[in-house]
Scaffold this motif. Structure first.
Motif, PDB file in Angstrom:
ATOM      1  N   ASP A  84       0.854  -1.237   0.040  1.00 13.06           N
ATOM      2  CA  ASP A  84       0.034  -0.100   0.027  1.00 13.06           C
ATOM      3  C   ASP A  84       0.918   1.201  -0.093  1.00 13.06           C
ATOM      4  O   ASP A  84       0.457   2.155  -0.627  1.00 13.06           O
ATOM      5  N   ALA A  85       1.964   1.255   0.939  1.00 12.72           N
ATOM      6  CA  ALA A  85       2.909   2.519   0.938  1.00 12.72           C
ATOM      7  C   ALA A  85       3.483   2.651  -0.190  1.00 12.72           C
ATOM      8  O   ALA A  85       3.626   3.973  -0.726  1.00 12.72           O
ATOM      9  N   PHE A  86       3.906   1.693  -1.178  1.00 10.76           N
ATOM     10  CA  PHE A  86       4.557   2.011  -2.303  1.00 10.76           C
ATOM     11  C   PHE A  86       3.532   2.380  -3.499  1.00 10.76           C
ATOM     12  O   PHE A  86       3.928   3.322  -4.245  1.00 10.76           O
ATOM     13  N   ALA A  87       2.586   1.737  -3.269  1.00  9.47           N
ATOM     14  CA  ALA A  87       1.437   2.366  -4.492  1.00  9.47           C
ATOM     15  C   ALA A  87       1.047   3.600  -4.321  1.00  9.47           C
ATOM     16  O   ALA A  87       0.604   4.530  -5.201  1.00  9.47           O
ATOM     17  N   GLN A  88       1.149   4.227  -2.864  1.00 10.76           N
ATOM     18  CA  GLN A  88       0.587   5.391  -2.579  1.00 10.76           C
ATOM     19  C   GLN A  88       1.513   6.434  -2.626  1.00 10.76           C
ATOM     20  O   GLN A  88       1.216   7.778  -3.152  1.00 10.76           O
ATOM     21  N   HIS A  89       2.806   6.054  -2.355  1.00 10.51           N
ATOM     22  CA  HIS A  89       3.885   7.058  -2.055  1.00 10.51           C
ATOM     23  C   HIS A  89       5.032   7.094  -3.231  1.00 10.51           C
ATOM     24  O   HIS A  89       5.558   8.011  -3.045  1.00 10.51           O
ATOM     25  N   ALA A  90       5.157   5.922  -3.910  1.00 11.51           N
ATOM     26  CA  ALA A  90       6.215   5.756  -4.716  1.00 11.51           C
ATOM     27  C   ALA A  90       5.916   5.285  -6.182  1.00 11.51           C
ATOM     28  O   ALA A  90       6.616   4.584  -6.514  1.00 11.51           O
ATOM     29  N   GLU A  91       4.587   5.513  -6.519  1.00 15.98           N
ATOM     30  CA  GLU A  91       4.057   5.265  -7.691  1.00 15.98           C
ATOM     31  C   GLU A  91       5.141   5.343  -8.933  1.00 15.98           C
ATOM     32  O   GLU A  91       5.347   6.756  -8.845  1.00 15.98           O
ATOM     33  N   GLY A  92       5.600   4.751  -9.748  1.00 20.15           N
ATOM     34  CA  GLY A  92       6.607   4.878 -10.660  1.00 20.15           C
ATOM     35  C   GLY A  92       7.825   5.020 -10.463  1.00 20.15           C
ATOM     36  O   GLY A  92       8.975   5.057 -11.104  1.00 20.15           O
ATOM     37  N   ARG A  93       8.154   4.668  -8.963  1.00 20.36           N
ATOM     38  CA  ARG A  93       9.366   4.813  -8.222  1.00 20.36           C
ATOM     39  C   ARG A  93       9.729   3.572  -7.579  1.00 20.36           C
ATOM     40  O   ARG A  93      10.648   3.408  -6.670  1.00 20.36           O
ATOM     41  N   SER A  94       8.954   2.617  -8.042  1.00 17.79           N
ATOM     42  CA  SER A  94       9.036   1.302  -7.224  1.00 17.79           C
ATOM     43  C   SER A  94       9.271  -0.183  -7.949  1.00 17.79           C
ATOM     44  O   SER A  94       8.459   0.115  -9.164  1.00 17.79           O
ATOM     45  N   LEU A  95       9.567  -1.148  -7.749  1.00 17.67           N
ATOM     46  CA  LEU A  95       9.593  -2.317  -8.403  1.00 17.67           C
ATOM     47  C   LEU A  95       9.097  -3.396  -7.763  1.00 17.67           C
ATOM     48  O   LEU A  95       9.855  -3.800  -6.586  1.00 17.67           O
ATOM     49  N   ASP A  96       7.894  -4.034  -8.087  1.00 18.95           N
ATOM     50  CA  ASP A  96       7.760  -5.265  -7.560  1.00 18.95           C
ATOM     51  C   ASP A  96       8.394  -6.224  -8.217  1.00 18.95           C
ATOM     52  O   ASP A  96       8.325  -6.723  -9.326  1.00 18.95           O
ATOM     53  N   VAL A  97       9.226  -7.232  -7.423  1.00 23.65           N
ATOM     54  CA  VAL A  97      10.470  -8.056  -8.200  1.00 23.65           C
ATOM     55  C   VAL A  97       9.612  -9.274  -8.561  1.00 23.65           C
ATOM     56  O   VAL A  97      10.185  -9.796  -9.343  1.00 23.65           O
ATOM     57  N   SER A  98       8.384  -9.539  -7.959  1.00 25.71           N
ATOM     58  CA  SER A  98       7.854 -10.656  -8.383  1.00 25.71           C
ATOM     59  C   SER A  98       7.109 -10.730  -9.703  1.00 25.71           C
ATOM     60  O   SER A  98       6.953 -11.553 -10.713  1.00 25.71           O
ATOM     61  N   SER A  99       7.267  -9.257 -10.310  1.00 24.53           N
ATOM     62  CA  SER A  99       6.847  -9.104 -11.696  1.00 24.53           C
ATOM     63  C   SER A  99       8.054  -9.460 -12.596  1.00 24.53           C
ATOM     64  O   SER A  99       7.681  -9.698 -13.784  1.00 24.53           O
ATOM     65  N   LEU A 100       9.313  -9.723 -12.246  1.00 25.71           N
ATOM     66  CA  LEU A 100      10.218 -10.192 -12.974  1.00 25.71           C
ATOM     67  C   LEU A 100      10.427 -11.672 -13.551  1.00 25.71           C
ATOM     68  O   LEU A 100      11.277 -12.070 -14.263  1.00 25.71           O
TER      69      LEU A 100
END
Length: 293
Positions: A84-100
């Motif tokens: 939730d915190a990354f989605a709200q406060h670091a959108e476009g500046r974070s990487l969910d590594v499970s997407s790799l």
């Protein structure tokens, strides 16, 4: 800087000038970030050393760090507060590594490529237990950092290549070490080892589910005991960051021993361990329990 000390590292504007500020959700991604980022990165870890990461609650200071970070790294589905915190406060500046990587759902069967993103929350987040997937994650983090900080892209890619090489070598050690075993079933404290089991042809029988705090019913414990006896399982595995009582109770009832199989969710401060050393210790524990030649 050792990853064991990363939880006390500052983020935001207080890092060394010119360094890329990385906020990692917990130990395995922090370990990779340190190896890939090297001297060009300043890393903060949200989960303190030696603490169980699943139920992490963020402090206002940590949320502020996320807001100011250059890059956030996390595994979606492991820590809801972090998601939730990354989605709200670091959108476009974070990487969910499970997407790799290709993910596994809770039942341990592999998704078709891309399916993990289509079924949010249904995948098993414990992908770091598979060294080969971790190698792919290392490469992906290197590319992401190269995009964030193009001036140091070569350094990030070199760091990622070195980390991926170490992880692929570890994968080779697991393949060789588990190639000829009398047993193929691992009884674990919680369902953290589906990726490891998937990679090396093992069958995981967990006491608890994906959340280590969930407790099985007495009926489930009796079923597990019967299963252990029927399959000739030699060992019930405990963990380092979770109470061993349930696993010990099950082992005593089934007349087998216990041993530690570490889900590598964190290392205790000052232990001197890292991802590679803990995984090699896991391999030796598996070889003994599965009676490998």
């Amino acid at each position: 800087m050792s990853v064991a000390l990363l939880a006390t590292s500052a983020c935001g504007g207080s890092s060394a000038e010119g360094r890329t500020e990385i906020t990692a959700s917990f130990y395995p991604v922090a370990w990779l970030a340190e190896r890939i980022g090297g001297e060009n990165a300043e890393i903060a870890t949200l989960t303190k050393p030696g603490t169980e990461p699943h139920d992490l609650e963020l402090s206002p200071r940590q949320v502020a760090e996320i807001t100011e970070t250059d890059l956030g790294l996390y595994v979606k589905g492991l820590q809801p507060a972090v998601d939730d915190a990354f989605a709200q406060h670091a959108e476009g500046r974070s990487l969910d590594v499970s997407s790799l990587v290709e993910t596994l759902p809770a039942d341990g069967h592999e998704h078709e490529e891309g399916e993990g993103e289509a079924h949010e929350g249904e995948h098993d987040p414990h992908l770091w237990l598979d060294p080969a997937r971790m190698a792919a994650v290392a490469t992906g983090i290197g590319e992401k950092l190269a995009a964030v900080d193009p001036d140091n892209a070569g350094n990030y890619r070199a760091g990622a290549a070195k980390a991926a090489g170490e992880l692929n070598a570890l994968d080779g050690e697991f393949k060789a070490g588990l190639a000829e075993c009398e047993q193929d079933t691992i009884v674990t404290s919680h369902a953290a080892f589906s990726y490891l089991a998937d990679r090396y042809g093992l069958k995981q029988v967990p006491i608890a589910g994906l959340d280590p705090d969930s407790e099985p019913s007495p009926r489930r414990m009796a079923e597990l005991s019967d299963q252990i006896k029927d399959l000739g399982v030699t060992t019930v595995f405990t963990e380092t960051l979770v109470s061993p009582k349930l696993a010990q109770t099950l082992a005593e009832g089934a007349g087998v021993k216990t041993a530690v199989l570490d889900p590598v969710e964190g290392v205790k401060e000052g232990s001197g361990d890292d991802y590679l050393s803990v995984q090699r210790r896991n391999l030796e524990a598996l070889r003994a329990a599965l009676v490998c030649s």
